[in-house]
Write a protein that holds these residues in place. Structure first.
Motif, PDB file in Angstrom:
ATOM      1  N   SER A 170       0.850  -1.190   0.000  1.00 51.52           N
ATOM      2  CA  SER A 170       0.000   0.000   0.000  1.00 51.52           C
ATOM      3  C   SER A 170       0.882   1.236   0.000  1.00 51.52           C
ATOM      4  N   LYS A 171       0.293   2.367  -0.316  1.00 50.24           N
ATOM      5  CA  LYS A 171       1.042   3.612  -0.438  1.00 50.24           C
ATOM      6  C   LYS A 171       1.743   3.979   0.858  1.00 50.24           C
ATOM      7  N   PHE A 172       1.045   3.796   1.989  1.00 46.13           N
ATOM      8  CA  PHE A 172       1.594   4.194   3.284  1.00 46.13           C
ATOM      9  C   PHE A 172       2.074   3.010   4.116  1.00 46.13           C
ATOM     10  N   ARG A 173       2.254   1.855   3.486  1.00 46.65           N
ATOM     11  CA  ARG A 173       2.795   0.655   4.151  1.00 46.65           C
ATOM     12  C   ARG A 173       2.012   0.322   5.424  1.00 46.65           C
ATOM     13  N   ASN A 174       0.697   0.334   5.328  1.00 47.40           N
ATOM     14  CA  ASN A 174      -0.137   0.195   6.536  1.00 47.40           C
ATOM     15  C   ASN A 174      -1.365  -0.667   6.323  1.00 47.40           C
ATOM     16  N   LEU A 175      -1.281  -1.674   5.449  1.00 52.29           N
ATOM     17  CA  LEU A 175      -2.483  -2.404   5.066  1.00 52.29           C
ATOM     18  C   LEU A 175      -2.378  -3.897   5.349  1.00 52.29           C
ATOM     19  N   VAL A 176      -3.487  -4.448   5.890  1.00 48.14           N
ATOM     20  CA  VAL A 176      -3.602  -5.873   6.197  1.00 48.14           C
ATOM     21  C   VAL A 176      -4.813  -6.440   5.468  1.00 48.14           C
ATOM     22  N   ALA A 177      -4.634  -7.595   4.847  1.00 47.29           N
ATOM     23  CA  ALA A 177      -5.746  -8.286   4.185  1.00 47.29           C
ATOM     24  C   ALA A 177      -6.140  -9.494   5.023  1.00 47.29           C
ATOM     25  N   THR A 178      -7.441  -9.682   5.205  1.00 49.63           N
ATOM     26  CA  THR A 178      -7.954 -10.839   5.933  1.00 49.63           C
ATOM     27  C   THR A 178      -9.365 -11.112   5.444  1.00 49.63           C
ATOM     28  N   ALA A 179     -10.041 -12.072   6.052  1.00 48.71           N
ATOM     29  CA  ALA A 179     -11.429 -12.363   5.688  1.00 48.71           C
ATOM     30  C   ALA A 179     -12.351 -11.310   6.304  1.00 48.71           C
ATOM     31  N   HIS A 234       4.491  -3.147  42.364  1.00 56.36           N
ATOM     32  CA  HIS A 234       3.836  -2.755  41.114  1.00 56.36           C
ATOM     33  C   HIS A 234       4.850  -2.605  39.988  1.00 56.36           C
ATOM     34  N   TYR A 235       4.450  -3.106  38.820  1.00 54.40           N
ATOM     35  CA  TYR A 235       5.323  -3.101  37.650  1.00 54.40           C
ATOM     36  C   TYR A 235       4.555  -2.543  36.462  1.00 54.40           C
ATOM     37  N   ILE A 236       5.237  -1.770  35.636  1.00 55.85           N
ATOM     38  CA  ILE A 236       4.596  -1.233  34.437  1.00 55.85           C
ATOM     39  C   ILE A 236       5.455  -1.552  33.215  1.00 55.85           C
ATOM     40  N   SER A 237       4.798  -1.607  32.065  1.00 55.83           N
ATOM     41  CA  SER A 237       5.483  -1.787  30.788  1.00 55.83           C
ATOM     42  C   SER A 237       5.158  -0.593  29.905  1.00 55.83           C
ATOM     43  N   THR A 238       6.162  -0.008  29.323  1.00 55.99           N
ATOM     44  CA  THR A 238       5.958   1.087  28.382  1.00 55.99           C
ATOM     45  C   THR A 238       6.095   0.542  26.965  1.00 55.99           C
ATOM     46  N   VAL A 239       5.676   1.327  26.000  1.00 62.37           N
ATOM     47  CA  VAL A 239       5.701   0.876  24.614  1.00 62.37           C
ATOM     48  C   VAL A 239       6.528   1.828  23.762  1.00 62.37           C
ATOM     49  N   ALA A 240       7.023   1.292  22.655  1.00 62.09           N
ATOM     50  CA  ALA A 240       7.802   2.093  21.713  1.00 62.09           C
ATOM     51  C   ALA A 240       7.170   1.973  20.335  1.00 62.09           C
ATOM     52  N   ASP A 241       7.326   3.014  19.530  1.00 63.20           N
ATOM     53  CA  ASP A 241       6.822   3.006  18.160  1.00 63.20           C
ATOM     54  C   ASP A 241       7.731   2.120  17.322  1.00 63.20           C
ATOM     55  N   ALA A 242       7.168   1.048  16.762  1.00 66.15           N
ATOM     56  CA  ALA A 242       7.963   0.088  15.995  1.00 66.15           C
ATOM     57  C   ALA A 242       8.049   0.442  14.518  1.00 66.15           C
ATOM     58  N   GLY A 243       7.373   1.515  14.083  1.00 65.49           N
ATOM     59  CA  GLY A 243       7.420   1.900  12.677  1.00 65.49           C
ATOM     60  C   GLY A 243       6.295   1.283  11.861  1.00 65.49           C
ATOM     61  N   ARG A 244       6.343   1.527  10.556  1.00 67.35           N
ATOM     62  CA  ARG A 244       5.265   1.091   9.670  1.00 67.35           C
ATOM     63  C   ARG A 244       5.348  -0.408   9.368  1.00 67.35           C
ATOM     64  N   LEU A 245       4.201  -1.003   9.212  1.00 64.10           N
ATOM     65  CA  LEU A 245       4.103  -2.439   8.955  1.00 64.10           C
ATOM     66  C   LEU A 245       4.903  -2.843   7.723  1.00 64.10           C
ATOM     67  N   GLY A 246       4.669  -2.169   6.610  1.00 63.81           N
ATOM     68  CA  GLY A 246       5.331  -2.549   5.361  1.00 63.81           C
ATOM     69  C   GLY A 246       6.825  -2.337   5.359  1.00 63.81           C
ATOM     70  N   ASP A 247       7.290  -1.359   6.148  1.00 66.27           N
ATOM     71  CA  ASP A 247       8.733  -1.150   6.249  1.00 66.27           C
ATOM     72  C   ASP A 247       9.397  -2.270   7.030  1.00 66.27           C
ATOM     73  N   ASN A 248       8.664  -2.864   7.955  1.00 70.83           N
ATOM     74  CA  ASN A 248       9.232  -3.900   8.826  1.00 70.83           C
ATOM     75  C   ASN A 248       9.177  -5.289   8.218  1.00 70.83           C
ATOM     76  N   VAL A 249       8.077  -5.632   7.578  1.00 75.64           N
ATOM     77  CA  VAL A 249       7.922  -7.003   7.078  1.00 75.64           C
ATOM     78  C   VAL A 249       7.650  -7.072   5.586  1.00 75.64           C
ATOM     79  N   GLY A 250       7.503  -5.912   4.922  1.00 76.93           N
ATOM     80  CA  GLY A 250       7.156  -5.918   3.512  1.00 76.93           C
ATOM     81  C   GLY A 250       5.658  -6.051   3.310  1.00 76.93           C
ATOM     82  N   GLY A 251       5.251  -6.160   2.065  1.00 73.33           N
ATOM     83  CA  GLY A 251       3.835  -6.297   1.739  1.00 73.33           C
ATOM     84  C   GLY A 251       3.660  -7.144   0.501  1.00 73.33           C
ATOM     85  N   GLN A 252       2.735  -8.088   0.534  1.00 71.53           N
ATOM     86  CA  GLN A 252       2.464  -8.903  -0.638  1.00 71.53           C
ATOM     87  C   GLN A 252       1.872  -8.055  -1.756  1.00 71.53           C
ATOM     88  N   GLY A 253       2.105  -8.476  -2.995  1.00 74.07           N
ATOM     89  CA  GLY A 253       1.487  -7.802  -4.123  1.00 74.07           C
ATOM     90  C   GLY A 253       0.000  -8.099  -4.173  1.00 74.07           C
TER      91      GLY A 253
END
Length: 518
Positions: free
Chosen positions: A138-147, A371-390
């Motif tokens: 996708s243009k913005f590397r942010n798309l998932v296909a499913t049922a 008490h324990y906490i977990s923080t989160v980090a921005d992992a970046g765009r989906l398509g940049d990390n794993v690619g995208g199927q045609g």
């Protein structure tokens, strides 16, 4: 058959075992390929994305159930009942993108695509569930296909809640982060008419979220973190009085249990211990009214009318403790605390404490909380990390494809060869699938495959290249069929990807999801 004619067909039910709880199917028209009926529905506001990602703890990922159909009857495959999958225009393709330009190297075995993973969601009954899915170009590397049935609930006419995609999911792990759904794009005939000839969805997701290692904090920090929808946990430990006393004197949380009326004394009693005893909301309000000089009959817990202490400080007579719990813990709790579901969908129990004076006896049980906490980090765009199927559409039947997914359910004969925690694959030549009236599935194609339900939403990939782990999305698993009635699933089907499908994909592939708030 045109759309209007199909919409008049009533479901007959029971023709096959489907990888869904709901049955429906969509239709094709030449006009739709020019002006498709795109149904775009918001899923999660960006401000709630981190809380949704945090909702899916490792234990929930492992315990979630696959999305199944109530129908378990096999469907006899026959030529007269073959689906009428047909192109509505010229074929076309959109090229894939690989994982950061990397290659997987040569292998005699199939290199599993890291674009494929699980989608998790919560159904309208509050049950955590999952299907399969894949990252797609996708243009913005942010798309998932499913049922479609893995995103949109046709019973309630609303999308499912807490939708996330985890590419490369493996035994409860999220190696490339958790991607929260922002918007789901479907064909209107699926959402309105439950037509499984359009049982597909393209979901725009936010940047990935990666959990950081948890760290211990004081209760004030913990409460502030949890009030913002953060991820955390509380640990209770039984200790002796000396440890309890030192811990609470330093500002740590404590609790005393097994206090009977015989243990209670006045503050003038020699050796009397001031402890925070749990009580119900009404009693807490009454004491609060006395502490703050309010009339008892007007005391409420509204923020501006009555101050609340996080925990009894030195000399204080009141305290509260808010605990985030699971839905099952929330439903099971019968104690004196106050249960609440906040505006973010978090389940909480507020415990109320008042100071009592007791003797130090053997029956008293001292507990301290860490008490324990977990923080989160921005992992970046989906398509940049794993690619995208045609993407491909209007392709001829009879082509060889791979399909990938996470099958898990048992075959109809009870045999259960899959765990659902590791990715599996099938390879075969596409052919027309049997017509399934109960799902209005008249234009599906199928391959021979022993996948069981759980593979729903997994991709059909044309021209899959083992070295790059990419191909062209040509379908998503919709139904699982036992075609020879021997008690074992032997085929998976997909809606035929035509011009309508390309129209929905093209719309979704050009949507931006924005940035996650810091």
């Amino acid at each position: 058959m045109n759309s209007r004619a199909k919409r008049l067909v009533l479901p007959l039910g029971g023709a096959l075992a489907a990888a869904s709880l709901i049955g429906t199917s969509l239709t094709t028209t030449a006009q739709a390929s020019v002006d498709p009926d795109v149904k775009s529905t918001a899923l999660t506001p960006s401000g709630n994305a981190k809380a949704i990602a945090g909702y899916w703890t490792a234990s929930k990922l492992k315990s979630a159930k696959t999305y199944l159909s109530d129908s378990t009857v096999s469907a006899k495959l026959n030529k007269t009942g073959a689906a009428r999958a047909a192109a509505d225009g010229k074929p076309g393709v959109v090229a894939p993108t690989g994982e950061g330009g990397k290659t997987a190297g040569r292998s005699r075995n199939v290199n599993l695509p890291i674009t494929v993973g699980k989608v998790f969601f919560v159904d309208h009954k509050g049950q955590e569930r999952w299907c399969s899915g894949t990252s797609v170009q996708s243009k913005f590397r942010n798309l998932v296909a499913t049922a479609g049935h893995c995103v949109y609930d046709t019973d309630t006419n609303k999308p499912f809640g807490n939708f996330v995609f985890i590419p490369g999911y493996y035994q409860g792990k999220a190696p490339w982060g958790v991607y929260v759904g922002a918007k789901v794009n479907t064909h209107d005939d699926f959402t309105v008419y439950e037509d499984y000839d359009y049982d597909y969805a393209f979901v725009n997701v936010y940047n990935g979220i990666r959990q950081q290692p948890e760290r211990e904090v004081d209760y004030k920090t913990f409460k502030a973190h949890m009030d913002k929808g953060g991820v955390g946990r509380e640990s209770a430990t039984n200790v002796d009085f000396e440890t309890y006393d030192k811990w609470t004197q330093k500002g740590g949380l404590g609790k005393v249990e097994n206090v009977s009326t015989e243990d209670e004394v006045g503050p003038q009693y020699k050796g009397a211990l001031a402890v925070a005893a749990e009580t119900d909301r009404g009693t807490w309000e009454k004491v609060a009214g006395e502490v703050y000089g309010l009339k008892n009959d007007k005391v409420t817990l509204k923020d501006k009318e009555l101050p609340q202490a996080d925990w009894p400080k030195a000399g204080s007579k009141l305290g509260t403790r808010v605990e985030h719990v699971t839905k099952s813990e929330y439903d099971a709790y019968k104690g004196p605390g106050y249960r609440r579901i906040d505006d973010k969908g978090n389940y909480t129990i507020t415990y109320y404490f008042v100071v009592k004076y007791i003797k130090k006896t053997a029956s008293v049980k001292y507990v301290i909380y860490r008490h324990y906490i977990s923080t989160v980090a921005d992992a970046g765009r989906l398509g940049d990390n794993v690619g995208g199927q045609g993407f491909s559409w209007n392709q001829k039947l009879g082509k060889k494809v791979f399909t990938f997914g996470y099958p898990t359910s048992a075959h109809l004969d009870g045999d259960k060869p899959y765990s659902g925690h590791t990715q599996k694959w099938c390879y075969g030549k596409t052919a027309a699938a049997p017509v399934v009236p109960g799902y209005k599935a008249e234009e599906h194609q199928a391959i021979k495959c022993a996948f069981t339900p759980g593979a729903s939403g997994g991709p059909f990939l044309l021209q899959y290249k083992n070295s790059k782990r990419t191909g062209y999305l040509n379908g998503v698993v919709s139904l699982t069929i036992d075609s020879d009635k021997n008690g074992r699933y032997d085929r998976v089907t997909t809606p035929y990807f035509n011009g309508d499908t390309y129209g929905i994909y093209r719309h979704a592939a050009n949507l931006w999801t924005g940035k996650l708030p810091s």
